[in-house]
Design a protein around this motif. Structure first.
Motif, PDB file in Angstrom:
ATOM      1  N   GLU A 147       0.849  -1.188   0.000  1.00 52.62           N
ATOM      2  CA  GLU A 147       0.000   0.000   0.000  1.00 52.62           C
ATOM      3  C   GLU A 147       0.880   1.231   0.000  1.00 52.62           C
ATOM      4  N   TYR A 148       0.336   2.330  -0.494  1.00 54.46           N
ATOM      5  CA  TYR A 148       1.104   3.575  -0.432  1.00 54.46           C
ATOM      6  C   TYR A 148       0.198   4.751  -0.165  1.00 54.46           C
ATOM      7  N   ASN A 149       0.823   5.787   0.373  1.00 53.12           N
ATOM      8  CA  ASN A 149       0.140   7.054   0.610  1.00 53.12           C
ATOM      9  C   ASN A 149       0.851   8.147  -0.157  1.00 53.12           C
ATOM     10  N   LEU A 150       0.057   9.063  -0.695  1.00 53.05           N
ATOM     11  CA  LEU A 150       0.605  10.191  -1.445  1.00 53.05           C
ATOM     12  C   LEU A 150       0.144  11.474  -0.804  1.00 53.05           C
ATOM     13  N   GLU A 151       1.065  12.388  -0.619  1.00 48.83           N
ATOM     14  CA  GLU A 151       0.687  13.715  -0.169  1.00 48.83           C
ATOM     15  C   GLU A 151       1.601  14.708  -0.868  1.00 48.83           C
TER      16      GLU A 151
ATOM     17  N   HIS B  53      16.030  11.617 -13.406  1.00 42.57           N
ATOM     18  CA  HIS B  53      15.288  12.643 -12.660  1.00 42.57           C
ATOM     19  C   HIS B  53      15.197  12.168 -11.214  1.00 42.57           C
ATOM     20  N   PRO B  54      16.273  12.336 -10.443  1.00 41.92           N
ATOM     21  CA  PRO B  54      16.363  11.721  -9.111  1.00 41.92           C
ATOM     22  C   PRO B  54      15.347  12.231  -8.093  1.00 41.92           C
ATOM     23  N   ASP B  55      14.664  13.352  -8.396  1.00 40.10           N
ATOM     24  CA  ASP B  55      13.738  13.918  -7.413  1.00 40.10           C
ATOM     25  C   ASP B  55      12.294  13.460  -7.573  1.00 40.10           C
ATOM     26  N   ILE B  56      12.022  12.691  -8.634  1.00 39.48           N
ATOM     27  CA  ILE B  56      10.617  12.381  -8.888  1.00 39.48           C
ATOM     28  C   ILE B  56      10.309  10.886  -8.788  1.00 39.48           C
ATOM     29  N   VAL B  57       9.026  10.630  -8.629  1.00 38.58           N
ATOM     30  CA  VAL B  57       8.527   9.258  -8.716  1.00 38.58           C
ATOM     31  C   VAL B  57       7.342   9.280  -9.680  1.00 38.58           C
ATOM     32  N   VAL B  58       7.251   8.242 -10.495  1.00 33.95           N
ATOM     33  CA  VAL B  58       6.127   8.096 -11.421  1.00 33.95           C
ATOM     34  C   VAL B  58       5.195   7.029 -10.849  1.00 33.95           C
ATOM     35  N   VAL B  59       4.017   7.473 -10.415  1.00 33.55           N
ATOM     36  CA  VAL B  59       3.052   6.543  -9.817  1.00 33.55           C
ATOM     37  C   VAL B  59       2.127   6.019 -10.905  1.00 33.55           C
ATOM     38  N   ARG B  60       1.848   4.718 -10.873  1.00 33.88           N
ATOM     39  CA  ARG B  60       0.911   4.113 -11.823  1.00 33.88           C
ATOM     40  C   ARG B  60      -0.511   4.484 -11.425  1.00 33.88           C
ATOM     41  N   ALA B  61      -1.155   5.295 -12.255  1.00 34.64           N
ATOM     42  CA  ALA B  61      -2.483   5.826 -11.907  1.00 34.64           C
ATOM     43  C   ALA B  61      -3.508   4.713 -11.697  1.00 34.64           C
ATOM     44  N   ASN B  62      -3.303   3.571 -12.350  1.00 36.43           N
ATOM     45  CA  ASN B  62      -4.267   2.471 -12.225  1.00 36.43           C
ATOM     46  C   ASN B  62      -4.254   1.824 -10.848  1.00 36.43           C
TER      47      ASN B  62
ATOM     48  N   LEU C 206      -4.231   3.782  -8.031  1.00 41.16           N
ATOM     49  CA  LEU C 206      -4.812   4.748  -7.097  1.00 41.16           C
ATOM     50  C   LEU C 206      -6.188   4.284  -6.638  1.00 41.16           C
ATOM     51  N   GLU C 207      -6.504   4.566  -5.393  1.00 37.27           N
ATOM     52  CA  GLU C 207      -7.810   4.193  -4.867  1.00 37.27           C
ATOM     53  C   GLU C 207      -8.923   5.004  -5.537  1.00 37.27           C
TER      54      GLU C 207
ATOM     55  N   GLU D 142     -10.104   6.771  -8.660  1.00 35.50           N
ATOM     56  CA  GLU D 142      -9.795   6.866 -10.087  1.00 35.50           C
ATOM     57  C   GLU D 142      -9.969   8.276 -10.643  1.00 35.50           C
ATOM     58  N   ASN D 143     -10.777   9.096  -9.959  1.00 34.22           N
ATOM     59  CA  ASN D 143     -11.029  10.455 -10.455  1.00 34.22           C
ATOM     60  C   ASN D 143      -9.847  11.396 -10.295  1.00 34.22           C
ATOM     61  N   LEU D 144      -8.827  10.953  -9.565  1.00 35.62           N
ATOM     62  CA  LEU D 144      -7.658  11.811  -9.362  1.00 35.62           C
ATOM     63  C   LEU D 144      -6.761  11.876 -10.584  1.00 35.62           C
ATOM     64  N   PHE D 145      -6.959  10.957 -11.509  1.00 31.65           N
ATOM     65  CA  PHE D 145      -6.109  10.927 -12.694  1.00 31.65           C
ATOM     66  C   PHE D 145      -6.826  11.569 -13.865  1.00 31.65           C
ATOM     67  N   THR D 146      -6.264  12.673 -14.362  1.00 26.65           N
ATOM     68  CA  THR D 146      -6.853  13.378 -15.494  1.00 26.65           C
ATOM     69  C   THR D 146      -5.745  13.675 -16.511  1.00 26.65           C
ATOM     70  N   PRO D 147      -5.323  12.658 -17.272  1.00 26.01           N
ATOM     71  CA  PRO D 147      -4.200  12.852 -18.200  1.00 26.01           C
ATOM     72  C   PRO D 147      -4.555  13.833 -19.305  1.00 26.01           C
ATOM     73  N   LYS D 148      -3.599  14.681 -19.627  1.00 23.30           N
ATOM     74  CA  LYS D 148      -3.830  15.707 -20.642  1.00 23.30           C
ATOM     75  C   LYS D 148      -2.999  15.471 -21.883  1.00 23.30           C
ATOM     76  N   GLN D 149      -2.085  14.527 -21.793  1.00 19.33           N
ATOM     77  CA  GLN D 149      -1.137  14.378 -22.890  1.00 19.33           C
ATOM     78  C   GLN D 149      -0.731  12.913 -23.074  1.00 19.33           C
ATOM     79  N   SER D 150      -0.625  12.519 -24.333  1.00 21.51           N
ATOM     80  CA  SER D 150      -0.017  11.235 -24.675  1.00 21.51           C
ATOM     81  C   SER D 150       1.399  11.514 -25.148  1.00 21.51           C
ATOM     82  N   ILE D 151       2.348  10.740 -24.652  1.00 24.26           N
ATOM     83  CA  ILE D 151       3.704  10.895 -25.163  1.00 24.26           C
ATOM     84  C   ILE D 151       4.135   9.616 -25.882  1.00 24.26           C
ATOM     85  N   PHE D 152       5.042   9.765 -26.805  1.00 22.41           N
ATOM     86  CA  PHE D 152       5.480   8.666 -27.678  1.00 22.41           C
ATOM     87  C   PHE D 152       4.299   8.021 -28.406  1.00 22.41           C
ATOM     88  N   HIS D 153       3.323   8.872 -28.805  1.00 20.62           N
ATOM     89  CA  HIS D 153       2.159   8.296 -29.479  1.00 20.62           C
ATOM     90  C   HIS D 153       2.524   7.704 -30.836  1.00 20.62           C
ATOM     91  N   GLU D 154       3.703   8.086 -31.366  1.00 15.90           N
ATOM     92  CA  GLU D 154       4.110   7.526 -32.664  1.00 15.90           C
ATOM     93  C   GLU D 154       4.407   6.024 -32.562  1.00 15.90           C
TER      94      GLU D 154
END
Ligand SMILES: [Zn+2]
Ligand SMILES: [Zn+2]
Length: 128
Positions: A16-20, A91-100, A102-103, A105-117
């Motif tokens: 389990e994890y907590n995000l703040e 990027h040693p200061d960041i973490v990438v959390v898998r949105a899927n 998250l408890e 689901e409404n907290l994830f609102t992606p605005k961009q696709s990257i590497f769509h090619e």
């Protein structure tokens, strides 16, 4: 930026994890690594400052060479194999959390696709 407080867990619940903290970026990544590593055909990611994440449980680590040429350390549950978050070494200061994982689901609102090619043709790309 809004201060987000949330939690998440793997499929079996062992990890389990907590995000703040503030969301820095929300995106779908269709690069060749992410489209294989994430069963849905792409990564659904939210970037936070590393200090925003508190983990309960012991994850396993899969480290691979990312597009930048530097390692990405992906953490997954040793029991159910759900990947929960990853630390890109370049990027040693960041973490990438898998949105899927998250408890709320409404907290994830992606605005961009990257590497769509390199997206699978059957996978949805934002903006196309
Ligand atoms: Zn699990
Ligand atoms: Zn990717």
């Amino acid at each position: 930026m809004e201060n987000l407080i949330s939690k998440g867990k793997c499929h079996c619940g062992e990890i389990e994890y907590n995000l703040e903290g503030s969301k820095q970026f929300e995106f779908l990544c269709h690069c060749r690594d992410c489209r294989v590593l994430n069963g849905g055909g792409h990564l659904s990611g939210i970037i936070f400052d590393k200090t925003s994440l508190r983990i309960e449980g012991k994850t396993n680590l899969y480290s691979y060479k990312g597009g930048s040429g530097e390692a990405i350390d992906a953490h997954f549950c040793p029991k159910c194999a759900t990947t929960l978050f990853a630390y890109p070494k370049h990027h040693p200061d960041i973490v990438v959390v898998r949105a899927n994982t998250l408890e709320d689901e409404n907290l994830f609102t992606p605005k961009q696709s990257i590497f769509h090619e390199t997206a699978f043709k059957w996978d949805t790309v934002i903006g196309s």
